[in-house]
Design a protein around this motif. Structure first.
Motif, PDB file in Angstrom:
ATOM      1  N   ALA A 150       0.882  -1.034  -0.095  1.00 14.99           N
ATOM      2  CA  ALA A 150       0.223   0.125  -0.120  1.00 14.99           C
ATOM      3  C   ALA A 150       1.034   1.215  -0.022  1.00 14.99           C
ATOM      4  O   ALA A 150       0.424   1.914  -0.848  1.00 14.99           O
ATOM      5  CB  ALA A 150      -1.012   0.047   1.139  1.00 14.99           C
ATOM      6  N   TYR A 151       1.810   1.226   0.406  1.00 16.31           N
ATOM      7  CA  TYR A 151       2.946   2.286   0.826  1.00 16.31           C
ATOM      8  C   TYR A 151       3.536   2.529  -0.507  1.00 16.31           C
ATOM      9  O   TYR A 151       3.564   3.654  -0.989  1.00 16.31           O
ATOM     10  CB  TYR A 151       3.903   2.075   2.009  1.00 16.31           C
ATOM     11  N   SER A 152       3.944   1.507  -1.184  1.00 16.36           N
ATOM     12  CA  SER A 152       4.618   1.560  -2.531  1.00 16.36           C
ATOM     13  C   SER A 152       3.503   2.330  -3.581  1.00 16.36           C
ATOM     14  O   SER A 152       3.799   3.323  -4.444  1.00 16.36           O
ATOM     15  CB  SER A 152       5.039   0.367  -3.009  1.00 16.36           C
ATOM     16  N   ARG A 153       2.170   1.656  -3.493  1.00 13.56           N
ATOM     17  CA  ARG A 153       1.571   2.341  -4.418  1.00 13.56           C
ATOM     18  C   ARG A 153       1.005   3.632  -4.132  1.00 13.56           C
ATOM     19  O   ARG A 153       0.932   4.438  -5.019  1.00 13.56           O
ATOM     20  CB  ARG A 153       0.094   1.539  -4.196  1.00 13.56           C
ATOM     21  N   ALA A 154       1.133   4.376  -2.939  1.00  7.98           N
ATOM     22  CA  ALA A 154       0.701   5.520  -2.511  1.00  7.98           C
ATOM     23  C   ALA A 154       1.945   6.345  -3.097  1.00  7.98           C
ATOM     24  O   ALA A 154       1.727   7.485  -3.500  1.00  7.98           O
ATOM     25  CB  ALA A 154       0.660   5.792  -1.024  1.00  7.98           C
TER      26      ALA A 154
END
Length: 290
Positions: free
Chosen positions: A248-252
């Motif tokens: 989720a962090y990478s996508r954000a």
């Protein structure tokens, strides 16, 4: 990102709304809305808008030839984009940071189309530009993807990568509103006695309530305390448990959302980061550490 947008941008707001539709599964409507915005922006319009829109629109096409058209348009727009324009959206943005993923996406579309030699050229460019990336989760994700695409091209594999960007949604396990109060005793009486919640967690600075009839319906009441177990929870509007906080962090990071607090492990057994949604609310995104 760590800075808020410097000015209101209705076009970026409209792009974000369309992208949200795509992530929710309504890809047809998302494509139509982004295409309509593309016509409004025009081929010689704002390069930041064109780069962002084309990047997102590429992810809404399963066919690699169609995605390649939009990824190429995103790269063309980046070539005319200045740091000054990018920083009008977020002061931490740099155009150099765009190139690794732009060349990576083009390379992956070419690889999926069977054009392995040309894909290798764009992979080389992606690797060269990757020096501009830091060693955070986003940088690791891009470098890992470059390696994956290079290995797939070596095998002449044209299948879609499981980790490729697209419309796959993040696994949400639960979502809880966070209510900050100056009177925890009154809040406890209201939610426990009036609404019939049970206290699922009671710790200094925070109460977690769960519905007796539907235990997955939960909310958090938080208050400022000098000895709070989690003093940062009062800065949050919504708390979400996801399957993979790092993903989720990478996508954000990839999609340019403002990271309010960087990802890290907490001593009580979760890994989390804070991200700001388009309406300005701060979301705590967390997963349990295995």
């Amino acid at each position: 990102m760590t800075d808020t947008p410097t000015a209101s941008d209705p076009t970026m707001d409209a792009i974000s709304q369309a992208v949200t539709l795509g992530r929710s599964g309504d890809t047809d409507t998302a494509r139509r809305e982004l295409l309509a915005l593309w016509q409004q922006i025009g081929a010689a319009g704002d390069p930041f808008h064109r780069c962002t829109l084309a990047h997102y629109l590429a992810d809404l096409h399963e066919n690699p030839a169609e995605a390649l058209i939009w990824d190429t348009r995103a790269l063309d727009a980046a070539d005319t984009l200045s740091d000054e324009r990018a920083r009008r959206h977020h002061s931490s943005l740099s155009v150099a940071d765009f190139y690794p993923s732009l060349h990576l996406n083009i390379a992956d579309n070419l690889r999926r189309s069977g054009a392995f030699d040309i894909a290798a050229e764009h992979l080389h460019l992606a690797e060269q530009h990757a020096d501009a990336l830091t060693d955070d989760a986003y940088g690791v994700m891009i470098r890992t993807a470059i390696t994956e695409v290079r290995e797939a091209a070596r095998r002449h594999d044209t299948t879609r990568r499981p980790s490729a960007p697209g419309t796959v949604t993040i696994e949400i396990r639960r979502a809880m509103a966070v209510i900050v109060t100056d009177d925890p005793a009154a809040a406890r009486e209201f939610y426990e006695e009036f609404l019939g919640f049970r206290v699922a967690m009671d710790q200094d600075g925070m109460l977690m309530f769960a519905s007796i009839s539907t235990p997955t319906t939960q909310l958090i009441v938080a208050w400022h305390s000098p000895t709070a177990v989690d003093p940062e929870i009062t800065a949050v509007d919504i708390s979400m448990e996801v399957g993979d906080a790092d993903a989720a962090y990478s996508r954000a990071k990839t999609e340019g959302f403002e990271i309010v607090r960087e990802i890290r492990d907490e001593v009580w057994g979760i890994r989390r980061f804070f991200v700001r949604d388009p309406a300005g609310r701060v979301i705590n995104v967390a997963s349990h550490i295995s």
